[in-house]
Each structure stands twice: as structure tokens, then as C-alpha cells.
Design a protein around this motif. Structure first.
Motif, PDB file in Angstrom:
ATOM      1  N   PHE A   1     -26.703  -0.159  -3.178  1.00  0.00           N
ATOM      2  CA  PHE A   1     -26.294  -1.377  -3.776  1.00  0.00           C
ATOM      3  C   PHE A   1     -26.635  -2.122  -5.005  1.00  0.00           C
ATOM      4  N   SER A   2     -26.150  -2.744  -5.795  1.00  0.00           N
ATOM      5  CA  SER A   2     -26.433  -2.997  -6.994  1.00  0.00           C
ATOM      6  C   SER A   2     -26.493  -4.826  -7.273  1.00  0.00           C
ATOM      7  N   THR A   3     -27.010  -5.046  -8.149  1.00  0.00           N
ATOM      8  CA  THR A   3     -27.098  -6.618  -8.406  1.00  0.00           C
ATOM      9  C   THR A   3     -27.264  -6.906  -9.626  1.00  0.00           C
ATOM     10  N   GLY A   4     -26.919  -7.917 -10.202  1.00  0.00           N
ATOM     11  CA  GLY A   4     -26.921  -8.207 -11.659  1.00  0.00           C
ATOM     12  C   GLY A   4     -26.839  -9.622 -12.139  1.00  0.00           C
ATOM     13  N   PHE A   5     -27.562 -10.104 -13.252  1.00  0.00           N
ATOM     14  CA  PHE A   5     -27.523 -11.480 -13.519  1.00  0.00           C
ATOM     15  C   PHE A   5     -27.406 -11.549 -15.155  1.00  0.00           C
ATOM     16  N   ASN A   6     -26.550 -12.083 -15.645  1.00  0.00           N
ATOM     17  CA  ASN A   6     -26.524 -12.475 -17.061  1.00  0.00           C
ATOM     18  C   ASN A   6     -26.290 -14.100 -17.484  1.00  0.00           C
ATOM     19  N   TRP A   7     -27.116 -14.363 -18.323  1.00  0.00           N
ATOM     20  CA  TRP A   7     -27.027 -15.624 -18.976  1.00  0.00           C
ATOM     21  C   TRP A   7     -26.884 -15.679 -20.371  1.00  0.00           C
ATOM     22  N   VAL A   8     -25.998 -16.280 -21.019  1.00  0.00           N
ATOM     23  CA  VAL A   8     -25.962 -16.426 -22.369  1.00  0.00           C
ATOM     24  C   VAL A   8     -25.556 -17.730 -22.688  1.00  0.00           C
ATOM     25  N   LYS A   9     -26.134 -17.997 -24.115  1.00  0.00           N
ATOM     26  CA  LYS A   9     -25.713 -19.430 -24.532  1.00  0.00           C
ATOM     27  C   LYS A   9     -25.453 -19.149 -25.964  1.00  0.00           C
ATOM     28  N   GLY A  10     -24.266 -19.455 -26.390  1.00  0.00           N
ATOM     29  CA  GLY A  10     -23.816 -19.352 -27.733  1.00  0.00           C
ATOM     30  C   GLY A  10     -23.897 -20.743 -28.628  1.00  0.00           C
ATOM     31  N   SER A  11     -24.321 -20.739 -29.745  1.00  0.00           N
ATOM     32  CA  SER A  11     -24.324 -22.052 -30.535  1.00  0.00           C
ATOM     33  C   SER A  11     -23.942 -22.088 -31.964  1.00  0.00           C
ATOM     34  N   ASP A  12     -23.471 -22.971 -32.646  1.00  0.00           N
ATOM     35  CA  ASP A  12     -23.343 -22.891 -34.082  1.00  0.00           C
ATOM     36  C   ASP A  12     -22.168 -21.964 -34.216  1.00  0.00           C
TER      37      ASP A  12
END
Length: 399
Positions: free
Chosen positions: A194-205
Motif C-alpha cells: 500500500f501507498s499513502t501520500g499527503f501534499n499541501w501547498v500555498k501559493g501567494s503573490d
């Protein structure tokens, strides 16, 4: 001469004893021993030679690649200044370690790397990655976690946007990524799990927010999936022979917190073959295919430190990607080596809209220095289309 005196006295006494009668020899040996002890006691003990800081650092790196089978965890640290056309002047540090959970000749070496970087452009990075192999290779966990912030460039989505220099815009990017694969051995060299993943991104300006096509600047993506691996490499991070194949199917459903559901299929195929003394030919093929409503940051992106080196990572992005490279690795002298490679890549929205004319070329040259036993520090300079080029500093081989 004084430091060898006890051994010379002992040698002379032994030879003299051997030429006399047993009784006389015994007496002489006893007398010689007494004289030896007296002579030894009369010699002042010499303090170990003190090393300067420079000598200590030099000795550390001179000895760093010596195999240490007696050590449970062979660990080393290296760092220094570097320059990249993307991040400019920076200071990086990398720590690499190899270990076995059980000391036997069957279990492959596990590895872990911790790395950090800071540059004059405001790029900050910290991460850890590795492969943990359980006793007798029955199970394995592959993991990669990193957090970074970076004043980035953005060209939009699709080949045409990426190929248009006028689309270049800037934004600030804060991102964290976690990928973990848990696998059990099904047959010899074949694993599944099994595989799991987490990605969080915040772009600004964003200077050109219209290139996002109305998509949100902050995106969270969480996945679950299945993964299968065939791995016959002799050494994971620096293979001289063998094959590595991986197929990963990940799902991003809304019930895991994704605003829109989509799926991703990816595969890797690597082949390693020894050509002549000190020469290894390495081949790599990678594909990534996304289906559904894929957010802008999760699209397949071309470029980076492992493939299509020299391209700005993410300049060319779309739902699908195919890329390949062929690399010749040649040991030169002692701990030094060089590599040369050629490659190509293509991003496209769907297979029906794949265009051979959009294939991007890649080539480059690199230097290798063996930091730990079979663990290389690499300096690569890659070239691509439209005068793109990039200098890369990293630890372990690109693939």
C-alpha cells in the motif's frame, strides 16, 4: 628510535636465548626480561599527536568511505556552498547513513538521508528520505518527506504555455510533501503493498494569477493506493547491476479531504549494466498519468534533480508525462568519477493529443565523489531547450 627500543631489546633477547642451553637460556631470558622492563620504564610515554581542526576534517573525509561492517549504523555528514541557476548561491548540508536491521548476508542495506538547504533567493528546504529493509528482505518501507518555501516561477499549464517565455511569472510557494510505501515480499525480488501520500501547498503573490485558470491558491491533496515493485539491484542508492520496476496506483477521493477527486498512475523502470572496468550504463524510463480534476500543483511536472536535469521544475506541466534518460557512469581515480547523460521528456493532456514535436531534449555532465562507501555526492550540470540549464548538488545517484 626510542619508541622502537622495547621491541629491539625483546628481539635481541629472544635470539640470544635461542643460541644458549635451555637452562642458560631461561636465566638469560629472565635477565633480559628484567632489563626489558627497566628499559621500557625508563622511556617516557609519548602523548598522541594532536591534530589541527583542518587535519581532523581532512582525516574524516579521507576515512569516510571505508566499509565498516562492524558498525550497526554507518553515518556521515557533508555540507558546503553551492550554486544553481534556479536558487542562486546557497549553503546545503546532507547526512547519509546505511544500516541493517539484522546482520546477515541476505538482508539488503537500508539507507536514510537527511538534507537541508538555504539560498540567497529565500529558498529554504529540510527533508528526510530513505528505504528501510526488514530482515531477510521480507518487508520494506520507502519514504520521502520534505518541507520547503521558495519564491517560484510559473508559466501556466500545458506545453504551449511552458514554451512561451512571455508567460513567465512569479509567486511565493510554501509546500510540504509526504510519500510512504509499505510493501511485503510476494516472490523473490517482487513486492506488493500500500501507498499513502499527503501534499499541501500555498501559493501567494502571483504576478499573473490568470494562468491558474481560476483554481484556488491553497490546495490539500491526500491519497491512498496500491504499489508493486520488482527490485534486483545490488545496491539501492548506487546500483551497478540489476533491474528496478515500480507501478503505483494512487486515489485522491473527496472523503480524504480533497476538494476534487482524481487518480494517478505512475511507473518507473531502471536498468543497470556494467560495461567495462569502472563503467556502468544506467537506463531510466518514467511515466505519470493523471485522470479527473487535477489541481495545478499536482499535475505531472517536468524537471528537477532526478530527471530532465537542467529544466526549471514545473515550467512544463500537464496531466501526463513521459521521460527517459541514458547515463554512463565512469569511475576515474580513487573516489572520483564522472557521468554523462542524454534524455528526453514530453508533457501532454491526453494520449490522443500527444505530439512528438513537443518532445524536449536533455543532456548533461556530472562529477561524482564517493562520500561514504557506494554513496556518492553528485554535482550535475544539465542542459535543455531554449537555453535552459541548471547546476545541481545532491547526494546519491539521480536514479
Amino acid at each position: 628510535m626510542k619508541r622502537f627500543a622495547p621491541y629491539i631489546l625483546f628481539l635481541v633477547g629472544s635470539l640470544t636465548a635461542g643460541l644458549q642451553s635451555p637452562v642458560k637460556a631461561q636465566e638469560t631470558a629472565g635477565n633480559d626480561t628484567t632489563r626489558l622492563i627497566a628499559a621500557t620504564d625508563s622511556i617516557p610515554a609519548q602523548a598522541p599527536e594532536k591534530l589541527s581542526l583542518f587535519q581532523k576534517v581532512l582525516k574524516y573525509f579521507n576515512d569516510s568511505n571505508e566499509p565498516r561492517p562492524d558498525k550497526k549504523f554507518d553515518f556521515g555528514i557533508i555540507g558546503g556552498p553551492h550554486y544553481s541557476s534556479t536558487t542562486q548561491l546557497g549553503l546545503g548540508i546532507a547526512a547519509s547513513g546505511t544500516y541493517r536491521m539484522r546482520r546477515d548476508s541476505v538482508t539488503q542495506l537500508s539507507n536514510v538521508s537527511l538534507y537541508g538547504d538555504a539560498t540567497t533567493t529565500g529558498f529554504l528546504l529540510i527533508g528526510i528520505k530513505g528505504n528501510n529493509i526488514f530482515p531477510e528482505n521480507k518487508y520494506r518501507i520507502d519514504y520521502d518527506f520534505y518541507l520547503y518555501t521558495f519564491p517560484s516561477d510559473f508559466w501556466g499549464i500545458g506545453y504551449d504555455n511552458g514554451n512561451n517565455n512571455a508567460n513567465k511569472s512569479s509567486y511565493n510557494r510554501l509546500e510540504t510533501i509526504l510519500l510512504v510505501n509499505w510493501q511485503a515480499r510476494l516472490f523473490k525480488n517482487l513486492y506488493g503493498g500500500f501507498s499513502t501520500g499527503f501534499n499541501w501547498v500555498k501559493g501567494s503573490d502571483f504576478t499573473k494569477p490568470e494562468l491558474l485558470n481560476g483554481e484556488p491558491h491553497e490546495v490539500t491533496s491526500t491519497s491512498l493506493g496500491l504499489t508493486f515493485t520488482y527490485d534486483s539491484r545490488d545496491f539501492i542508492t548506487n546500483a551497478a547491476r540489476g533491474v528496478y520496476m515500480n507501478v503505483n496506483q494512487r486515489f485522491f477521493p473527496t472523503f480524504l479531504g480533497n476538494k476534487q477527486s482524481f487518480t494517478r498512475t505512475s511507473f518507473f523502470f531502471d536498468y543497470y549494466h556494467r560495461l567495462w572496468k569502472g563503467a556502468i550504463l544506467a537506463f531510466d524510463l518514467h511515466g505519470e498519468f493523471n485522470y479527473g480534476d487535477v489541481p495545478w500543483n499536482m499535475l505531472a511536472s517536468l524537471g528537477g534533480s532526478a530527471r530532465m536535469r537542467g529544466y526549471y521544475e514545473g515550467r512544463y506541466r500537464d496531466k501526463n508525462l513521459l521521460e527517459t534518460q541514458l547515463e554512463l557512469r565512469q569511475h576515474i581515480w580513487r573516489r572520483n568519477g564522472i557521468v554523462v547523460w542524454v534524455g528526453a521528456g514530453n508533457v501532454f493532456p491526453s494520449f490522443s493529443r500527444f505530439e512528438w514535436g513537443h518532445t524536449l531534449p536533455n543532456y548533461g555532465i556530472g562529477y561524482r565523489w564517493e562520500f561514504k562507501n557506494r554513496v556518492n555526492v553528485r554535482l550535475d550540470y544539465g542542459f535543455g531547450k531554449k537555453g535552459q540549464s541548471g547546476f545541481l548538488f545532491n547526494i546519491n545517484e539521480a536514479f
